[in-house]
Design a protein around this motif. Structure first.
Motif, PDB file in Angstrom:
ATOM      1  N   ALA A  37       0.880  -1.189  -0.049  1.00 57.22           N
ATOM      2  CA  ALA A  37       0.121  -0.051  -0.017  1.00 57.22           C
ATOM      3  C   ALA A  37       0.776   1.328   0.133  1.00 57.22           C
ATOM      4  O   ALA A  37       1.852   1.344   0.649  1.00 57.22           O
ATOM      5  CB  ALA A  37      -0.990  -0.007   1.354  1.00 57.22           C
ATOM      6  N   GLY A  38       0.709   2.231  -0.971  1.00 54.56           N
ATOM      7  CA  GLY A  38       1.334   3.628  -1.032  1.00 54.56           C
ATOM      8  C   GLY A  38       2.561   3.246  -1.364  1.00 54.56           C
ATOM      9  O   GLY A  38       3.421   4.387  -1.344  1.00 54.56           O
ATOM     10  N   ARG A  39       3.128   2.300  -2.067  1.00 54.44           N
ATOM     11  CA  ARG A  39       4.423   2.106  -2.657  1.00 54.44           C
ATOM     12  C   ARG A  39       4.603   2.036  -4.198  1.00 54.44           C
ATOM     13  O   ARG A  39       3.533   1.360  -4.587  1.00 54.44           O
ATOM     14  CB  ARG A  39       5.189   0.850  -1.838  1.00 54.44           C
ATOM     15  CG  ARG A  39       4.938   0.946  -0.350  1.00 54.44           C
ATOM     16  CD  ARG A  39       5.830   0.010   0.241  1.00 54.44           C
ATOM     17  NE  ARG A  39       6.750   0.243   1.018  1.00 54.44           N
ATOM     18  CZ  ARG A  39       7.662  -0.455   1.596  1.00 54.44           C
ATOM     19  NH1 ARG A  39       7.400  -1.813   1.866  1.00 54.44           N
ATOM     20  NH2 ARG A  39       8.762  -0.281   2.335  1.00 54.44           N
ATOM     21  N   GLY A  59      -3.664  -3.835  -1.238  1.00 52.72           N
ATOM     22  CA  GLY A  59      -3.553  -2.273  -1.296  1.00 52.72           C
ATOM     23  C   GLY A  59      -2.946  -1.753  -2.251  1.00 52.72           C
ATOM     24  O   GLY A  59      -2.354  -0.380  -2.220  1.00 52.72           O
ATOM     25  N   ALA A  60      -1.904  -2.531  -3.160  1.00 50.82           N
ATOM     26  CA  ALA A  60      -1.080  -1.879  -4.449  1.00 50.82           C
ATOM     27  C   ALA A  60      -2.014  -1.000  -5.090  1.00 50.82           C
ATOM     28  O   ALA A  60      -3.142  -1.440  -5.510  1.00 50.82           O
ATOM     29  CB  ALA A  60      -0.478  -2.919  -5.120  1.00 50.82           C
ATOM     30  N   ALA A  61      -1.501   0.118  -5.528  1.00 50.58           N
ATOM     31  CA  ALA A  61      -2.227   1.113  -6.607  1.00 50.58           C
ATOM     32  C   ALA A  61      -1.683   0.707  -7.990  1.00 50.58           C
ATOM     33  O   ALA A  61      -0.596   0.341  -7.942  1.00 50.58           O
ATOM     34  CB  ALA A  61      -1.854   2.469  -6.175  1.00 50.58           C
ATOM     35  N   LYS A  62      -2.802   0.550  -8.671  1.00 55.12           N
ATOM     36  CA  LYS A  62      -2.565   0.257 -10.000  1.00 55.12           C
ATOM     37  C   LYS A  62      -1.521   0.974 -10.807  1.00 55.12           C
ATOM     38  O   LYS A  62      -0.566   0.521 -11.509  1.00 55.12           O
ATOM     39  CB  LYS A  62      -3.854  -0.105 -11.100  1.00 55.12           C
ATOM     40  CG  LYS A  62      -4.500  -1.131 -10.370  1.00 55.12           C
ATOM     41  CD  LYS A  62      -5.980  -1.211 -11.461  1.00 55.12           C
ATOM     42  CE  LYS A  62      -6.820  -2.321 -10.918  1.00 55.12           C
ATOM     43  NZ  LYS A  62      -8.281  -2.425 -11.394  1.00 55.12           N
ATOM     44  N   HIS A  63      -1.745   2.307 -10.740  1.00 52.41           N
ATOM     45  CA  HIS A  63      -0.968   3.306 -11.388  1.00 52.41           C
ATOM     46  C   HIS A  63       0.601   3.372 -10.713  1.00 52.41           C
ATOM     47  O   HIS A  63       1.325   3.898 -11.403  1.00 52.41           O
ATOM     48  CB  HIS A  63      -1.194   4.669 -11.293  1.00 52.41           C
ATOM     49  CG  HIS A  63      -1.558   5.199 -10.169  1.00 52.41           C
ATOM     50  ND1 HIS A  63      -2.297   4.877  -9.039  1.00 52.41           N
ATOM     51  CD2 HIS A  63      -0.641   6.403  -9.534  1.00 52.41           C
ATOM     52  CE1 HIS A  63      -2.138   5.726  -8.046  1.00 52.41           C
ATOM     53  NE2 HIS A  63      -1.232   6.339  -8.090  1.00 52.41           N
ATOM     54  N   PRO A  83      -5.753  -4.546 -17.400  1.00 53.67           N
ATOM     55  CA  PRO A  83      -5.656  -3.394 -18.662  1.00 53.67           C
ATOM     56  C   PRO A  83      -4.968  -2.022 -18.073  1.00 53.67           C
ATOM     57  O   PRO A  83      -4.605  -1.179 -18.599  1.00 53.67           O
ATOM     58  CB  PRO A  83      -7.212  -3.342 -18.994  1.00 53.67           C
ATOM     59  CG  PRO A  83      -8.047  -3.936 -18.046  1.00 53.67           C
ATOM     60  CD  PRO A  83      -6.914  -5.080 -17.383  1.00 53.67           C
ATOM     61  N   ASP A  84      -5.361  -1.885 -16.506  1.00 52.06           N
ATOM     62  CA  ASP A  84      -4.992  -0.554 -16.143  1.00 52.06           C
ATOM     63  C   ASP A  84      -3.418  -0.376 -15.447  1.00 52.06           C
ATOM     64  O   ASP A  84      -3.077   0.248 -14.677  1.00 52.06           O
ATOM     65  CB  ASP A  84      -5.868  -0.123 -14.646  1.00 52.06           C
ATOM     66  CG  ASP A  84      -7.325   0.055 -15.533  1.00 52.06           C
ATOM     67  OD1 ASP A  84      -7.385   0.137 -16.790  1.00 52.06           O
ATOM     68  OD2 ASP A  84      -8.152  -0.402 -14.975  1.00 52.06           O
ATOM     69  N   ILE A  85      -2.806  -1.649 -15.598  1.00 52.07           N
ATOM     70  CA  ILE A  85      -1.313  -1.770 -15.070  1.00 52.07           C
ATOM     71  C   ILE A  85      -0.152  -1.666 -16.295  1.00 52.07           C
ATOM     72  O   ILE A  85      -0.582  -2.232 -17.268  1.00 52.07           O
ATOM     73  CB  ILE A  85      -1.295  -3.214 -14.160  1.00 52.07           C
ATOM     74  CG1 ILE A  85      -2.255  -2.924 -13.198  1.00 52.07           C
ATOM     75  CG2 ILE A  85       0.082  -3.270 -13.708  1.00 52.07           C
ATOM     76  CD1 ILE A  85      -2.243  -4.348 -12.186  1.00 52.07           C
ATOM     77  N   ASN A  86       0.816  -1.119 -15.868  1.00 48.73           N
ATOM     78  CA  ASN A  86       2.029  -1.201 -16.804  1.00 48.73           C
ATOM     79  C   ASN A  86       2.571  -2.313 -16.972  1.00 48.73           C
ATOM     80  O   ASN A  86       3.207  -2.869 -16.062  1.00 48.73           O
ATOM     81  CB  ASN A  86       2.840  -0.061 -16.384  1.00 48.73           C
ATOM     82  CG  ASN A  86       2.355   1.233 -16.045  1.00 48.73           C
ATOM     83  OD1 ASN A  86       2.155   2.138 -16.854  1.00 48.73           O
ATOM     84  ND2 ASN A  86       2.141   1.580 -14.857  1.00 48.73           N
ATOM     85  N   VAL A  87       2.400  -2.914 -18.191  1.00 51.24           N
ATOM     86  CA  VAL A  87       3.173  -4.179 -18.416  1.00 51.24           C
ATOM     87  C   VAL A  87       4.236  -4.075 -19.594  1.00 51.24           C
ATOM     88  O   VAL A  87       3.864  -3.523 -20.497  1.00 51.24           O
ATOM     89  CB  VAL A  87       2.049  -5.215 -19.087  1.00 51.24           C
ATOM     90  CG1 VAL A  87       2.920  -6.644 -19.347  1.00 51.24           C
ATOM     91  CG2 VAL A  87       0.773  -5.545 -18.244  1.00 51.24           C
ATOM     92  N   ILE A  88       5.390  -4.422 -19.316  1.00 49.03           N
ATOM     93  CA  ILE A  88       6.619  -4.018 -19.977  1.00 49.03           C
ATOM     94  C   ILE A  88       7.062  -5.462 -20.452  1.00 49.03           C
ATOM     95  O   ILE A  88       7.156  -6.367 -19.905  1.00 49.03           O
ATOM     96  CB  ILE A  88       7.718  -3.332 -19.133  1.00 49.03           C
ATOM     97  CG1 ILE A  88       6.906  -1.772 -18.749  1.00 49.03           C
ATOM     98  CG2 ILE A  88       9.020  -3.071 -20.257  1.00 49.03           C
ATOM     99  CD1 ILE A  88       7.689  -1.398 -17.451  1.00 49.03           C
ATOM    100  N   LYS A 103      12.010   7.982 -15.738  1.00 51.78           N
ATOM    101  CA  LYS A 103      10.452   7.938 -16.218  1.00 51.78           C
ATOM    102  C   LYS A 103       9.670   7.297 -15.058  1.00 51.78           C
ATOM    103  O   LYS A 103       8.588   7.919 -14.951  1.00 51.78           O
ATOM    104  CB  LYS A 103      10.659   6.836 -17.332  1.00 51.78           C
ATOM    105  CG  LYS A 103       9.629   7.120 -18.320  1.00 51.78           C
ATOM    106  CD  LYS A 103       9.976   6.068 -19.579  1.00 51.78           C
ATOM    107  CE  LYS A 103       8.973   5.029 -19.638  1.00 51.78           C
ATOM    108  NZ  LYS A 103       9.391   3.824 -20.548  1.00 51.78           N
ATOM    109  N   ALA A 104      10.181   6.285 -14.227  1.00 50.37           N
ATOM    110  CA  ALA A 104       9.160   5.781 -13.377  1.00 50.37           C
ATOM    111  C   ALA A 104       9.749   6.382 -11.839  1.00 50.37           C
ATOM    112  O   ALA A 104       8.696   5.946 -11.098  1.00 50.37           O
ATOM    113  CB  ALA A 104       9.633   4.190 -13.274  1.00 50.37           C
ATOM    114  N   GLY A 105      10.740   7.033 -11.587  1.00 50.04           N
ATOM    115  CA  GLY A 105      11.088   7.279 -10.299  1.00 50.04           C
ATOM    116  C   GLY A 105      11.480   6.042  -9.775  1.00 50.04           C
ATOM    117  O   GLY A 105      11.532   5.018 -10.295  1.00 50.04           O
TER     118      GLY A 105
END
Ligand SMILES: C[S@@+](CC[C@H](N)C(=O)[O-])C[C@H]1O[C@@H](n2cnc3c(N)ncnc32)[C@H](O)[C@@H]1O
Length: 191
Positions: A37-39, A59-63, A83-88, A103-105
């Motif tokens: 959560a929050g990470r 609690g992980a945030a998708k973005h 579909p809302d998660i960054n898949v590389i 790019k990602a921090g």
């Protein structure tokens, strides 16, 4: 869920490094260790996304969640499933070219299902170097292993200035698995 995993296993058994996706208890233990959560989180080798689901449940945030998977079929499956998660799509051996801190921090947590103990030493060293460069100062790497040995040999951990803690053993996973947490050894830094 099993079909894309089995196809990936048939294509490259050494890279997949397991005969089945992570069981739900292992997935939960990985998510508990990650405290998501929050990470900002990078998951490497998410496979069929069992651990991804546990991270979201915790609690992980998708973005704030990035998935790096080298197998194109599994990556496509993950893209459809989340579909809302960054898949590389790419190989952890070149992760610093695929994801730059700009790019990602920096990441707070890297959750890895990489079969580290099956890898060539040079690849493992290169991957660990790149992963710790992507982690913030207090970032952690969560890694599971089916071996009784640490997934990162103590001598290698010392070389990287990191320390490992075995968090838990999941006897009811097939095969039984151990979850390890690695962080920078700040005490060793000041000596
Ligand atoms: C043990 S399996 C993953 C299991 C996953 N936790 C699950 O439940 O489906 C290891 C995964 O790491 C991926 N992988 C292996 N080597 C990789 C690499 N160098 N870069 C990125 N992904 C890799 C494999 O394609 C596979 O999906």
């Amino acid at each position: 869920m099993y079909q894309p995993f089995v196809l990936a296993l048939l294509r490259s058994p050494r890279q997949v490094g397991a005969v089945a996706p992570s069981g739900p208890l292992l997935a939960r233990a990985m998510a508990d260790a990650a405290e998501p959560a929050g990470r900002r989180i990078l998951e490497i080798g998410p496979g069929t996304g069992v651990i991804t689901e546990a991270l979201l449940d915790r609690g992980a945030a998708k973005h704030e969640l990035y998935l790096l998977e080298r197998d194109i079929t599994l990556a496509t499956y993950l893209g459809r499933k989340f579909p809302d998660i960054n898949v590389i799509v790419g190989d952890a051996r070149t992760v610093s070219n695929l994801i730059t801190p700009d790019k990602a921090g920096s990441f707070d947590v890297i959750v890895s299902s990489l079969p580290l103990l099956n890898m060539k030493e040079a690849d493992k060293v290169s991957i660990l170097k790149q992963l710790f460069a992507l982690l913030g100062h207090n970032g952690v790497l969560i890694q599971y292993t089916y071996s009784a040995k640490a997934p990162i040999a103590p001598i290698l951990a010392t070389r990287f200035g990191i320390k490992g803690t075995r968090m838990t053993t999941i006897f009811r996973n097939l095969p039984p698995a151990r979850v390890w947490k690695y962080c920078r050894d700040h005490e060793a830094e000041v000596q």
